[in-house]
Design a protein around this motif. Structure first.
Motif, PDB file in Angstrom:
ATOM      1  N   ASP A  14       0.804  -1.224   0.000  1.00  0.00           N
ATOM      2  CA  ASP A  14       0.000   0.000   0.000  1.00  0.00           C
ATOM      3  C   ASP A  14       0.841   1.281   0.000  1.00  0.00           C
ATOM      4  OD1 ASP A  14       0.821  -0.311   2.636  1.00  0.00           O
ATOM      5  OD2 ASP A  14      -1.128   0.128   3.506  1.00  0.00           O
ATOM      6  N   ASP A  15       2.169   1.157  -0.033  1.00  0.00           N
ATOM      7  CA  ASP A  15       3.057   2.318  -0.147  1.00  0.00           C
ATOM      8  C   ASP A  15       3.294   2.713  -1.605  1.00  0.00           C
ATOM      9  OD1 ASP A  15       3.562   2.539   2.642  1.00  0.00           O
ATOM     10  OD2 ASP A  15       5.132   0.996   2.495  1.00  0.00           O
ATOM     11  N   ALA A  16       2.781   1.940  -2.542  1.00  0.00           N
ATOM     12  CA  ALA A  16       3.121   2.125  -3.957  1.00  0.00           C
ATOM     13  C   ALA A  16       2.823   3.532  -4.460  1.00  0.00           C
ATOM     14  CB  ALA A  16       2.422   1.083  -4.817  1.00  0.00           C
ATOM     15  N   LEU A  19       5.364   5.933  -3.056  1.00  0.00           N
ATOM     16  CA  LEU A  19       6.675   5.684  -3.657  1.00  0.00           C
ATOM     17  C   LEU A  19       6.727   6.238  -5.073  1.00  0.00           C
ATOM     18  CD1 LEU A  19       7.353   2.101  -2.309  1.00  0.00           C
ATOM     19  CD2 LEU A  19       8.658   4.172  -1.771  1.00  0.00           C
ATOM     20  N   SER A  20       5.659   6.034  -5.829  1.00  0.00           N
ATOM     21  CA  SER A  20       5.608   6.579  -7.185  1.00  0.00           C
ATOM     22  C   SER A  20       5.757   8.097  -7.154  1.00  0.00           C
ATOM     23  CB  SER A  20       4.300   6.183  -7.878  1.00  0.00           C
ATOM     24  OG  SER A  20       4.240   6.750  -9.165  1.00  0.00           O
ATOM     25  N   ASP A  21       5.093   8.745  -6.205  1.00  0.00           N
ATOM     26  CA  ASP A  21       5.209  10.198  -6.076  1.00  0.00           C
ATOM     27  C   ASP A  21       6.648  10.609  -5.779  1.00  0.00           C
ATOM     28  OD1 ASP A  21       2.486  10.407  -6.558  1.00  0.00           O
ATOM     29  OD2 ASP A  21       1.955  10.718  -4.446  1.00  0.00           O
ATOM     30  N   LEU A  22       7.332   9.856  -4.918  1.00  0.00           N
ATOM     31  CA  LEU A  22       8.740  10.140  -4.621  1.00  0.00           C
ATOM     32  C   LEU A  22       9.605   9.980  -5.864  1.00  0.00           C
ATOM     33  CD1 LEU A  22       9.764   8.401  -1.261  1.00  0.00           C
ATOM     34  CD2 LEU A  22       9.873  10.825  -1.793  1.00  0.00           C
ATOM     35  N   PHE A  23       9.335   8.935  -6.621  1.00  0.00           N
ATOM     36  CA  PHE A  23      10.171   8.630  -7.782  1.00  0.00           C
ATOM     37  C   PHE A  23       9.994   9.618  -8.925  1.00  0.00           C
ATOM     38  CE2 PHE A  23      10.133   3.974  -6.282  1.00  0.00           C
ATOM     39  CZ  PHE A  23      11.285   4.168  -5.531  1.00  0.00           C
ATOM     40  N   ILE A  24       8.928  10.409  -8.911  1.00  0.00           N
ATOM     41  CA  ILE A  24       8.763  11.425  -9.966  1.00  0.00           C
ATOM     42  C   ILE A  24       9.964  12.367  -9.960  1.00  0.00           C
ATOM     43  CG2 ILE A  24       7.423  13.438 -10.688  1.00  0.00           C
ATOM     44  CD1 ILE A  24       4.899  11.823  -9.865  1.00  0.00           C
ATOM     45  N   ALA A  25      10.399  12.782  -8.775  1.00  0.00           N
ATOM     46  CA  ALA A  25      11.575  13.651  -8.683  1.00  0.00           C
ATOM     47  C   ALA A  25      12.837  12.915  -9.120  1.00  0.00           C
ATOM     48  CB  ALA A  25      11.735  14.172  -7.257  1.00  0.00           C
ATOM     49  N   PHE A  26      12.829  11.604  -9.015  1.00  0.00           N
ATOM     50  CA  PHE A  26      14.003  10.774  -9.305  1.00  0.00           C
ATOM     51  C   PHE A  26      14.100  10.441 -10.792  1.00  0.00           C
ATOM     52  CE2 PHE A  26      16.142   6.482  -8.567  1.00  0.00           C
ATOM     53  CZ  PHE A  26      17.374   7.023  -8.259  1.00  0.00           C
ATOM     54  N   GLY A  28      11.476  11.429 -13.167  1.00  0.00           N
ATOM     55  CA  GLY A  28      10.762  12.374 -13.988  1.00  0.00           C
ATOM     56  C   GLY A  28       9.380  11.954 -14.456  1.00  0.00           C
ATOM     57  N   ARG A  29       8.900  10.833 -13.972  1.00  0.00           N
ATOM     58  CA  ARG A  29       7.550  10.399 -14.346  1.00  0.00           C
ATOM     59  C   ARG A  29       7.023   9.417 -13.312  1.00  0.00           C
ATOM     60  NH1 ARG A  29      10.608   6.616 -17.482  1.00  0.00           N
ATOM     61  NH2 ARG A  29       9.604   4.610 -17.584  1.00  0.00           N
ATOM     62  N   GLU A  30       5.696   9.186 -13.352  1.00  0.00           N
ATOM     63  CA  GLU A  30       5.088   8.236 -12.427  1.00  0.00           C
ATOM     64  C   GLU A  30       5.516   6.808 -12.760  1.00  0.00           C
ATOM     65  OE1 GLU A  30       0.860   8.479 -12.202  1.00  0.00           O
ATOM     66  OE2 GLU A  30       0.891  10.418 -11.204  1.00  0.00           O
ATOM     67  N   SER A  31       5.489   5.970 -11.764  1.00  0.00           N
ATOM     68  CA  SER A  31       5.737   4.542 -11.951  1.00  0.00           C
ATOM     69  C   SER A  31       4.401   3.839 -12.169  1.00  0.00           C
ATOM     70  CB  SER A  31       6.430   3.961 -10.709  1.00  0.00           C
ATOM     71  OG  SER A  31       7.674   4.582 -10.502  1.00  0.00           O
ATOM     72  N   ASP A  32       4.459   2.639 -12.668  1.00  0.00           N
ATOM     73  CA  ASP A  32       3.270   1.815 -12.857  1.00  0.00           C
ATOM     74  C   ASP A  32       2.872   1.268 -11.481  1.00  0.00           C
ATOM     75  OD1 ASP A  32       1.614  -0.535 -13.216  1.00  0.00           O
ATOM     76  OD2 ASP A  32       2.223  -0.555 -15.331  1.00  0.00           O
ATOM     77  N   ILE A  33       1.806   1.806 -10.895  1.00  0.00           N
ATOM     78  CA  ILE A  33       1.399   1.461  -9.533  1.00  0.00           C
ATOM     79  C   ILE A  33       1.068  -0.017  -9.398  1.00  0.00           C
ATOM     80  CG2 ILE A  33      -0.254   1.941  -7.668  1.00  0.00           C
ATOM     81  CD1 ILE A  33       1.629   4.279  -8.314  1.00  0.00           C
ATOM     82  N   ASP A  34       0.333  -0.566 -10.350  1.00  0.00           N
ATOM     83  CA  ASP A  34      -0.031  -1.986 -10.271  1.00  0.00           C
ATOM     84  C   ASP A  34       1.200  -2.879 -10.285  1.00  0.00           C
ATOM     85  OD1 ASP A  34      -2.764  -1.413 -10.154  1.00  0.00           O
ATOM     86  OD2 ASP A  34      -2.979  -1.495 -12.342  1.00  0.00           O
ATOM     87  N   LYS A  35       2.138  -2.591 -11.186  1.00  0.00           N
ATOM     88  CA  LYS A  35       3.372  -3.387 -11.248  1.00  0.00           C
ATOM     89  C   LYS A  35       4.195  -3.199  -9.982  1.00  0.00           C
ATOM     90  CE  LYS A  35       4.021  -3.779 -16.228  1.00  0.00           C
ATOM     91  NZ  LYS A  35       4.883  -3.399 -17.364  1.00  0.00           N
TER      92      LYS A  35
END
Length: 151
Positions: A14-16, A19-26, A28-35
């Motif tokens: 449930d942290d996905a 984490l995706s929001d954090l990785f945007i700065a890393f 430059g885009r969202e991660s695939d939440i389901d994956k």
């Protein structure tokens, strides 16, 4: 200064989103939440993977991942590969990255690792200074090959 309400723990499915929001700065885009949720669930059952998060008031504000890798050289002890070290920009400089890395270092020590290795892109001078400040040595050579259709 480390926030009083800071908690370091293993990442959960449930942290996905956070984490995706954090990785945007890393990246430059969202991660695939389901994956990401699927991978976190798999990783949580693998003893050689350590994905840790820093939470302030139950909100994820930092993360780091360490993978204990087997080795066949010398004493054949493993080493740890560190990836995805990210602290939200507004929480940087408060010791959170240091705490995340310490947890990974403790896991590496418990696994009898010979060393920890990480890569950091050119131009990330703040990150390089951070790693050096906690005892990591910059090396002159490192190579990466991006695979087709990947980050």
């Amino acid at each position: 200064m480390i926030p009083v309400s800071l908690e370091i723990r293993e990442a959960r499915k449930d942290d996905a989103r956070a984490l995706s929001d954090l990785f945007i700065a890393f990246i430059g885009r969202e991660s695939d939440i389901d994956k990401m949720q699927e991978k976190i669930e798999i990783i949580s059952g693998l003893p050689n993977y350590h994905v840790v998060v820093a939470c302030k008031d139950e909100h994820v504000i930092g993360t780091a991942m360490g993978i204990v890798c087997m080795d066949i050289v010398g004493n054949c002890n493993p080493y740890m590969l560190v990836e995805n070290v990210v602290v939200s920009p507004i929480h940087q400089g408060k010791g959170i990255g240091k705490m995340l890395m310490k947890v990974l270092e403790n896991n590496a020590a418990a696994s009898n690792c010979n060393y920890i290795i990480l890569a950091s892109s050119d131009g990330r001078e703040d990150a390089h200074r951070f790693y050096e400040s906690i005892g990591y040595q910059g090396v002159k050579r490192g190579f990466i090959k991006r695979m087709k259709n990947q980050i």
